[in-house]
Scaffold this active site. Sequence first.
Site, PDB file in Angstrom:
ATOM      1  N   LYS A  52      52.444  24.951 -28.587  1.00 55.85           N
ATOM      2  CA  LYS A  52      52.669  24.844 -27.150  1.00 55.85           C
ATOM      3  C   LYS A  52      51.401  25.211 -26.377  1.00 55.85           C
ATOM      4  CE  LYS A  52      57.645  25.683 -27.347  1.00 55.85           C
ATOM      5  NZ  LYS A  52      58.742  26.659 -27.227  1.00 55.85           N
ATOM      6  N   GLN A  96      60.852  32.375 -26.289  1.00 51.04           N
ATOM      7  CA  GLN A  96      61.002  31.711 -27.577  1.00 51.04           C
ATOM      8  C   GLN A  96      62.181  32.283 -28.363  1.00 51.04           C
ATOM      9  OE1 GLN A  96      59.306  29.021 -28.690  1.00 51.04           O
ATOM     10  NE2 GLN A  96      60.648  29.018 -30.461  1.00 51.04           N
ATOM     11  N   ASP A 119      62.739  25.178 -20.364  1.00 52.35           N
ATOM     12  CA  ASP A 119      63.445  24.909 -21.618  1.00 52.35           C
ATOM     13  C   ASP A 119      64.779  24.212 -21.359  1.00 52.35           C
ATOM     14  OD1 ASP A 119      62.232  25.339 -24.056  1.00 52.35           O
ATOM     15  OD2 ASP A 119      62.631  27.493 -24.089  1.00 52.35           O
TER      16      ASP A 119
END
Length: 292
Positions: A52, A96, A119
């Site tokens: 990322k 995460q 997300d």
Amino acid sequence: MTLIDGKATAATIKAQIAEEVKEMVAKGGKQPHLAAILVGHDGGSETYVKNKVIACEQCGFKSTLIRYEDDITEEALLACVDKLNHDEDVDGFIVQLPLPKHIDEQKIIMAIDYKKDVDGFHPINVGRMAIGLPCFISATPLGILTLLQHYGIQTSGKKCVVLGRSNIVGKPMAQLMMQKQYGDATVAVCHSHSADLKKECREADIIIAAIGCPNFVTADMVKNGAVIIDVGTTRVSDATRKSGFRLSGDVDFEKVAPKCSYITPVPGGVGPMTICSLMKNTLAAGKKEYYQ
């Protein structure tokens, strides 16, 4: 059989994003800023977050990585989320997953400002997605939609079987595939308790496998000409590899591929598109496309 190249598609889209960001900044606009919180040292999470950060560089984004050991308290993590919520320079951020067992993942997701939830996991974004309103769509389903569109694969009126019902992939994928503005397909969601699962799959024009079970989809479950999207990325021991493992998809690729019209490989299929979609969401966050 056409191999769906997610790596090449993602590279093309990231180049387009980089060009748009370059033009935005040249006109005095703000450089999009993505932050990521990583707790602990899970191997898969480490790799994913590293990719990322690289993708942010490729797209011309500013990126920030905040790391904590896996003994961080839930209260401390919530405090970090709150700080990012109020940081005007941060356009979007992710926490995460998975998180250590002593931390309530849903509580953390709920604490994220949905306007920065790139997300697409916050219930407000999930709810808006479900009724077709503008929102951040979770990255893997968005990446799959993008691949289908990029390859000109017809979905309207087709029968689509989604294998798996997770909040991250299965449920949102089914919602998107049934919506007129996206998939416009007839959708069946199958899982471990589905009766006659093989029959459902054999009738499908499109199978999206997201159950995390290596080689679960076998040739006898797939009709000739079907489109196969393999979301699975399970680490399987492999002594011939330097790393000691290889990534295995949910589909028995070697035997299933010859029957397909289109199929994604593992790796190199859906995976690169997941990160690419996060970049698309971050750009949208930076431009305030969905939420002011």
